[in-house]
Design an enzyme around this catalytic site. Structure first.
Site, PDB file in Angstrom:
ATOM      1  N   PRO A   1      -1.958  -4.475  -2.146  1.00 41.51           N
ATOM      2  CA  PRO A   1      -0.516  -4.652  -2.144  1.00 41.51           C
ATOM      3  C   PRO A   1       0.261  -3.398  -1.767  1.00 41.51           C
ATOM      4  O   PRO A   1      -0.109  -2.289  -2.113  1.00 41.51           O
ATOM      5  CB  PRO A   1      -0.194  -5.075  -3.583  1.00 41.51           C
ATOM      6  CG  PRO A   1      -1.361  -4.648  -4.390  1.00 41.51           C
ATOM      7  CD  PRO A   1      -2.541  -4.675  -3.478  1.00 41.51           C
ATOM      8  N   ASN A   2       1.321  -3.655  -1.027  1.00 45.00           N
ATOM      9  CA  ASN A   2       2.309  -2.667  -0.598  1.00 45.00           C
ATOM     10  C   ASN A   2       1.819  -1.729   0.498  1.00 45.00           C
ATOM     11  O   ASN A   2       2.608  -0.933   1.005  1.00 45.00           O
ATOM     12  CB  ASN A   2       2.855  -1.861  -1.790  1.00 45.00           C
ATOM     13  CG  ASN A   2       3.597  -2.745  -2.758  1.00 45.00           C
ATOM     14  OD1 ASN A   2       4.465  -3.518  -2.349  1.00 45.00           O
ATOM     15  ND2 ASN A   2       3.249  -2.677  -4.030  1.00 45.00           N
TER      16      ASN A   2
ATOM     17  N   ARG B   1       7.636   3.236   2.612  1.00 45.30           N
ATOM     18  CA  ARG B   1       7.636   3.352   1.150  1.00 45.30           C
ATOM     19  C   ARG B   1       7.196   4.746   0.719  1.00 45.30           C
ATOM     20  O   ARG B   1       6.093   5.183   1.019  1.00 45.30           O
ATOM     21  CB  ARG B   1       6.668   2.318   0.584  1.00 45.30           C
ATOM     22  CG  ARG B   1       6.496   2.383  -0.906  1.00 45.30           C
ATOM     23  CD  ARG B   1       5.482   1.324  -1.367  1.00 45.30           C
ATOM     24  NE  ARG B   1       5.194   1.508  -2.766  1.00 45.30           N
ATOM     25  CZ  ARG B   1       3.973   1.727  -3.249  1.00 45.30           C
ATOM     26  NH1 ARG B   1       2.935   1.766  -2.457  1.00 45.30           N
ATOM     27  NH2 ARG B   1       3.791   1.895  -4.535  1.00 45.30           N
TER      28      ARG B   1
ATOM     29  N   TYR C   1       3.002   8.895   0.298  1.00 47.68           N
ATOM     30  CA  TYR C   1       2.042   8.181   1.130  1.00 47.68           C
ATOM     31  C   TYR C   1       2.055   8.583   2.600  1.00 47.68           C
ATOM     32  O   TYR C   1       1.221   8.128   3.365  1.00 47.68           O
ATOM     33  CB  TYR C   1       2.274   6.673   1.013  1.00 47.68           C
ATOM     34  CG  TYR C   1       2.141   6.180  -0.406  1.00 47.68           C
ATOM     35  CD1 TYR C   1       0.908   6.148  -1.050  1.00 47.68           C
ATOM     36  CD2 TYR C   1       3.251   5.773  -1.132  1.00 47.68           C
ATOM     37  CE1 TYR C   1       0.780   5.721  -2.353  1.00 47.68           C
ATOM     38  CE2 TYR C   1       3.135   5.334  -2.443  1.00 47.68           C
ATOM     39  CZ  TYR C   1       1.897   5.315  -3.040  1.00 47.68           C
ATOM     40  OH  TYR C   1       1.784   4.884  -4.339  1.00 47.68           O
TER      41      TYR C   1
ATOM     42  N   ASN D   1      -8.968   0.035  -0.250  1.00 44.00           N
ATOM     43  CA  ASN D   1      -7.826   0.657  -0.897  1.00 44.00           C
ATOM     44  C   ASN D   1      -7.102  -0.500  -1.571  1.00 44.00           C
ATOM     45  O   ASN D   1      -6.340  -1.222  -0.942  1.00 44.00           O
ATOM     46  CB  ASN D   1      -6.916   1.365   0.105  1.00 44.00           C
ATOM     47  CG  ASN D   1      -5.744   2.046  -0.571  1.00 44.00           C
ATOM     48  OD1 ASN D   1      -5.426   1.773  -1.722  1.00 44.00           O
ATOM     49  ND2 ASN D   1      -5.081   2.920   0.165  1.00 44.00           N
TER      50      ASN D   1
ATOM     51  N   ALA E   1      -2.307  -0.932  -6.158  1.00 38.81           N
ATOM     52  CA  ALA E   1      -2.094  -1.041  -7.602  1.00 38.81           C
ATOM     53  C   ALA E   1      -3.155  -1.890  -8.291  1.00 38.81           C
ATOM     54  O   ALA E   1      -3.404  -1.716  -9.487  1.00 38.81           O
ATOM     55  CB  ALA E   1      -0.707  -1.602  -7.890  1.00 38.81           C
TER      56      ALA E   1
ATOM     57  N   GLU F   1     -14.246   3.463  -2.226  1.00 39.37           N
ATOM     58  CA  GLU F   1     -12.858   3.331  -2.640  1.00 39.37           C
ATOM     59  C   GLU F   1     -12.034   4.444  -1.996  1.00 39.37           C
ATOM     60  O   GLU F   1     -12.457   5.603  -1.980  1.00 39.37           O
ATOM     61  CB  GLU F   1     -12.805   3.447  -4.164  1.00 39.37           C
ATOM     62  CG  GLU F   1     -11.439   3.389  -4.768  1.00 39.37           C
ATOM     63  CD  GLU F   1     -11.486   3.528  -6.288  1.00 39.37           C
ATOM     64  OE1 GLU F   1     -10.403   3.521  -6.889  1.00 39.37           O
ATOM     65  OE2 GLU F   1     -12.585   3.672  -6.870  1.00 39.37           O
TER      66      GLU F   1
ATOM     67  N   HIS G   1      -7.948   6.122  -1.561  1.00 37.13           N
ATOM     68  CA  HIS G   1      -6.535   6.212  -1.935  1.00 37.13           C
ATOM     69  C   HIS G   1      -5.899   7.295  -1.080  1.00 37.13           C
ATOM     70  O   HIS G   1      -6.479   8.369  -0.908  1.00 37.13           O
ATOM     71  CB  HIS G   1      -6.375   6.560  -3.412  1.00 37.13           C
ATOM     72  CG  HIS G   1      -6.959   5.528  -4.304  1.00 37.13           C
ATOM     73  ND1 HIS G   1      -6.339   4.332  -4.544  1.00 37.13           N
ATOM     74  CD2 HIS G   1      -8.129   5.495  -4.978  1.00 37.13           C
ATOM     75  CE1 HIS G   1      -7.097   3.607  -5.341  1.00 37.13           C
ATOM     76  NE2 HIS G   1      -8.199   4.283  -5.607  1.00 37.13           N
ATOM     77  N   LEU G   2      -4.727   7.008  -0.559  1.00 33.00           N
ATOM     78  CA  LEU G   2      -4.023   7.977   0.277  1.00 33.00           C
ATOM     79  C   LEU G   2      -3.600   9.205  -0.527  1.00 33.00           C
ATOM     80  O   LEU G   2      -3.719  10.329  -0.061  1.00 33.00           O
ATOM     81  CB  LEU G   2      -2.799   7.323   0.919  1.00 33.00           C
ATOM     82  CG  LEU G   2      -3.121   6.197   1.904  1.00 33.00           C
ATOM     83  CD1 LEU G   2      -1.872   5.376   2.196  1.00 33.00           C
ATOM     84  CD2 LEU G   2      -3.710   6.756   3.181  1.00 33.00           C
TER      85      LEU G   2
ATOM     86  N   ARG H   1      -1.200  11.952 -10.439  1.00 36.90           N
ATOM     87  CA  ARG H   1      -0.047  11.062 -10.593  1.00 36.90           C
ATOM     88  C   ARG H   1       0.040  10.536 -12.018  1.00 36.90           C
ATOM     89  O   ARG H   1      -0.572  11.094 -12.921  1.00 36.90           O
ATOM     90  CB  ARG H   1      -0.164   9.942  -9.549  1.00 36.90           C
ATOM     91  CG  ARG H   1      -0.151  10.550  -8.123  1.00 36.90           C
ATOM     92  CD  ARG H   1       0.005   9.581  -7.033  1.00 36.90           C
ATOM     93  NE  ARG H   1       1.216   8.787  -7.208  1.00 36.90           N
ATOM     94  CZ  ARG H   1       1.375   7.611  -6.627  1.00 36.90           C
ATOM     95  NH1 ARG H   1       0.418   7.101  -5.878  1.00 36.90           N
ATOM     96  NH2 ARG H   1       2.488   6.927  -6.802  1.00 36.90           N
TER      97      ARG H   1
ATOM     98  N   ARG I   1      -2.561   5.565 -13.390  1.00 38.21           N
ATOM     99  CA  ARG I   1      -3.283   5.567 -12.111  1.00 38.21           C
ATOM    100  C   ARG I   1      -4.634   6.295 -12.201  1.00 38.21           C
ATOM    101  O   ARG I   1      -5.409   6.258 -11.266  1.00 38.21           O
ATOM    102  CB  ARG I   1      -2.438   6.208 -11.016  1.00 38.21           C
ATOM    103  CG  ARG I   1      -1.186   5.433 -10.691  1.00 38.21           C
ATOM    104  CD  ARG I   1      -0.458   6.039  -9.508  1.00 38.21           C
ATOM    105  NE  ARG I   1       0.892   5.538  -9.402  1.00 38.21           N
ATOM    106  CZ  ARG I   1       1.237   4.413  -8.790  1.00 38.21           C
ATOM    107  NH1 ARG I   1       0.329   3.663  -8.213  1.00 38.21           N
ATOM    108  NH2 ARG I   1       2.510   4.039  -8.746  1.00 38.21           N
TER     109      ARG I   1
END
Length: 141
Positions: free
Chosen positions: A8-9, A16, A21, A72, A75, A96, A98-99, A105, A109
């Site tokens: 998502p997103n 965003r 990101y 990726n 969330a 896995e 993640h940017l 964070r 997360r």
């Protein structure tokens, strides 16, 4: 064949929170992945969904159509036992991605259900993380 799945997103990349990101779009990330895959002699299927069930369907499809998975999960990384179960059932090597560096964070997360099924995690290197994931899978599959 490697499935590169995005949650998502991620369709909002470039718009965003670019301070987190980056300014690259998901289309830019896909082009980067296609070029890396060509260099590595592999084919990829690159997909994005905002829907958990669709991601589960694609992971299940990967069981019979792919040699590995780059994911990726956005969330869903931090919430989805369904994705974890699907990855375990797929029985394919998974990396896995993640940017951002999820460990720098918010506390929520820091936990990843995806990590329980993944060979490894790459985070904090922006779109290059996808290339590193493909390179890692090329060594595994």
């Amino acid at each position: 064949m490697v499935y590169v799945l995005n949650g998502p997103n991620l369709n909002m990349l470039g718009l965003r929170q670019p301070e987190i990101y980056g300014r690259d779009t998901l289309a830019d990330v896909e082009k980067l992945c296609q070029a890396a895959a060509k260099r590595l002699g592999m084919a990829i299927v690159f997909r994005q969904s905002n829907h958990e069930g669709e991601l589960v369907d694609w992971i299940q499809e990967a069981r019979s159509h792919a040699d590995g998975i780059v994911i990726n999960a956005g969330a869903y990384t931090h919430t989805s036992v369904a994705l974890l179960d699907a990855l375990n059932a797929a029985e394919k090597p998974c990396v896995e991605v993640h940017l951002s560096n999820i460990h720098r964070r918010e506390d929520f997360r820091h936990h990843s259900y995806i990590s329980l099924a993944a060979k490894g995690m790459i985070c904090g290197f922006g779109p290059k993380g996808y290339v590193l994931a493909l390179e890692a899978l090329a060594d595994i599959v």
